[in-house]
Design a protein around this motif. Structure first.
Motif, PDB file in Angstrom:
ATOM      1  N   PRO A 181      -8.708   3.966   6.737  1.00 18.03           N
ATOM      2  CA  PRO A 181      -9.386   2.766   7.238  1.00 18.03           C
ATOM      3  C   PRO A 181     -10.280   2.104   6.192  1.00 18.03           C
ATOM      4  O   PRO A 181     -10.395   0.878   6.153  1.00 18.03           O
ATOM      5  N   ALA A 182     -10.897   2.903   5.331  1.00 23.43           N
ATOM      6  CA  ALA A 182     -11.782   2.321   4.312  1.00 23.43           C
ATOM      7  C   ALA A 182     -10.975   1.513   3.310  1.00 23.43           C
ATOM      8  O   ALA A 182     -11.311   0.364   2.976  1.00 23.43           O
ATOM      9  N   LEU A 183      -9.877   2.115   2.798  1.00 27.88           N
ATOM     10  CA  LEU A 183      -9.078   1.445   1.773  1.00 27.88           C
ATOM     11  C   LEU A 183      -8.353   0.225   2.344  1.00 27.88           C
ATOM     12  O   LEU A 183      -8.354  -0.857   1.736  1.00 27.88           O
ATOM     13  N   THR A 184      -7.729   0.392   3.505  1.00 24.79           N
ATOM     14  CA  THR A 184      -7.022  -0.751   4.089  1.00 24.79           C
ATOM     15  C   THR A 184      -7.994  -1.860   4.488  1.00 24.79           C
ATOM     16  O   THR A 184      -7.656  -3.046   4.432  1.00 24.79           O
ATOM     17  N   GLY A 185      -9.224  -1.496   4.869  1.00 22.81           N
ATOM     18  CA  GLY A 185     -10.209  -2.518   5.207  1.00 22.81           C
ATOM     19  C   GLY A 185     -10.633  -3.326   3.997  1.00 22.81           C
ATOM     20  O   GLY A 185     -10.740  -4.555   4.058  1.00 22.81           O
ATOM     21  N   ILE A 186     -10.859  -2.625   2.867  1.00 24.40           N
ATOM     22  CA  ILE A 186     -11.241  -3.335   1.640  1.00 24.40           C
ATOM     23  C   ILE A 186     -10.127  -4.268   1.188  1.00 24.40           C
ATOM     24  O   ILE A 186     -10.364  -5.438   0.837  1.00 24.40           O
ATOM     25  N   ILE A 187      -8.898  -3.754   1.219  1.00 16.69           N
ATOM     26  CA  ILE A 187      -7.764  -4.584   0.788  1.00 16.69           C
ATOM     27  C   ILE A 187      -7.574  -5.772   1.734  1.00 16.69           C
ATOM     28  O   ILE A 187      -7.277  -6.894   1.306  1.00 16.69           O
ATOM     29  N   GLY A 188      -7.775  -5.538   3.040  1.00 17.13           N
ATOM     30  CA  GLY A 188      -7.614  -6.621   4.004  1.00 17.13           C
ATOM     31  C   GLY A 188      -8.638  -7.728   3.818  1.00 17.13           C
ATOM     32  O   GLY A 188      -8.286  -8.915   3.833  1.00 17.13           O
TER      33      GLY A 188
ATOM     34  N   ILE B 242       0.854  -1.201   0.000  1.00 12.50           N
ATOM     35  CA  ILE B 242       0.000   0.000   0.000  1.00 12.50           C
ATOM     36  C   ILE B 242       0.885   1.245   0.000  1.00 12.50           C
ATOM     37  O   ILE B 242       1.846   1.341   0.773  1.00 12.50           O
ATOM     38  N   LEU B 243       0.552   2.179  -0.863  1.00 13.88           N
ATOM     39  CA  LEU B 243       1.305   3.434  -0.908  1.00 13.88           C
ATOM     40  C   LEU B 243       1.164   4.182   0.416  1.00 13.88           C
ATOM     41  O   LEU B 243       0.150   4.084   1.111  1.00 13.88           O
ATOM     42  N   ALA B 244       2.206   4.960   0.757  1.00  7.16           N
ATOM     43  CA  ALA B 244       2.265   5.619   2.060  1.00  7.16           C
ATOM     44  C   ALA B 244       1.095   6.566   2.282  1.00  7.16           C
ATOM     45  O   ALA B 244       0.559   6.657   3.387  1.00  7.16           O
ATOM     46  N   GLN B 245       0.647   7.265   1.220  1.00  5.12           N
ATOM     47  CA  GLN B 245      -0.418   8.241   1.410  1.00  5.12           C
ATOM     48  C   GLN B 245      -1.780   7.587   1.687  1.00  5.12           C
ATOM     49  O   GLN B 245      -2.701   8.258   2.143  1.00  5.12           O
ATOM     50  N   TYR B 246      -1.900   6.282   1.392  1.00  6.86           N
ATOM     51  CA  TYR B 246      -3.169   5.583   1.661  1.00  6.86           C
ATOM     52  C   TYR B 246      -3.054   4.614   2.844  1.00  6.86           C
ATOM     53  O   TYR B 246      -4.021   3.928   3.178  1.00  6.86           O
ATOM     54  N   ALA B 247      -1.899   4.546   3.479  1.00  5.77           N
ATOM     55  CA  ALA B 247      -1.681   3.534   4.515  1.00  5.77           C
ATOM     56  C   ALA B 247      -2.565   3.737   5.733  1.00  5.77           C
ATOM     57  O   ALA B 247      -2.861   2.774   6.454  1.00  5.77           O
ATOM     58  N   ASN B 248      -2.985   4.983   6.000  1.00  4.14           N
ATOM     59  CA  ASN B 248      -3.789   5.262   7.186  1.00  4.14           C
ATOM     60  C   ASN B 248      -5.279   5.412   6.873  1.00  4.14           C
ATOM     61  O   ASN B 248      -6.038   5.860   7.730  1.00  4.14           O
TER      62      ASN B 248
END
Length: 229
Positions: A16-23, A8-14
């Protein structure tokens, strides 16, 4: 993947919506658990179950379903259809009315024993030592002892019940041979399987028909119950 945060790129690492979908997506497509399940239930014969053991059975040439000869029932001569199916007292059993099938499906543990025994038989040189190892792999454990003896024991002859001794006894027509003083301790074309428990029809089927025990052509198998202190 094991660690998806590295992708995950640094600007999207925090986010919650994007990291949740990817997770959630990573958990859905992660093959790690499936690989472990496949290895345990199919790939490893020591832990394989069900269909996985059936695959191993086809590889080594062993069958889970064995055709076991059923005991014959007491009956009159008029009921005999020419196959000697009606048996007299002390030779047959009473019919219970239940449906009987000759096909017996082995449990996973019993089938696993048969698979390893058949695999050993496939590369065996047919010696008594290797045959004994196969017999113990197939039936050993829980105090059971079984081994192969070349020839016929000296007391393995036809006889009457009155001749039964404290440890050994006479044999029936199907298991014994006629006495000949020149053949004491041996018999050409004969091998004896000694066992310290009463063999079931399934045990005899596994020995004679499953192919797990190497058996030279023209060799007759005898069985003898032995008492080991």
């Amino acid at each position: 993947m094991i660690d998806i945060r590295e992708t995950i790129l640094a600007q999207y690492a925090n986010s919650p919506a994007l990291t949740g979908i990817i997770g959630y997506f990573n958990a859905a497509i992660d093959p790690q658990s499936l690989i472990e399940t496949f290895q345990q239930r199919v790939w490893n014969p020591l832990t394989a179950t069900g269909w996985g053991l059936d695959v191993w059975g086809r590889i080594v040439g062993a069958q889970r379903v064995q055709k076991v000869s059923q005991p014959q029932f007491i009956g009159f001569d008029e009921a005999d259809d020419g196959t000697n199916s009606a048996r007299p007292f002390e030779d047959g059993i009473f019919y219970t009315g239940k449906s009987i099938t000759e096909n017996y499906a082995l449990t996973d543990e019993a089938f696993r024993r048969l698979i390893f025994a058949k695999a050993a038989a496939n590369i065996s040189n047919g010696s008594i030592a290797q045959s004994n190892a196969i017999l113990m792999r197939l039936f050993g454990g829980n105090g059971k002892v079984i081994y192969l003896s070349e020839g016929t024991p000296a007391d393995d002859y036809l006889g009457f019940t009155e001749a039964h001794g404290p440890t050994k006894g006479p044999q029936t027509f199907e298991n014994g041979i006629f006495f000949g003083d020149s053949s004491l301790g041996s018999a050409n074309g004969t091998m004896t399987i000694c066992h310290n428990w009463d063999l079931s029809p399934l045990d005899v089927t596994l020995i004679q028909q499953s192919g797990a025990l190497p058996r030279p052509a023209g060799v007759h198998i005898l069985y003898q119950r032995v008492y080991i202190p």
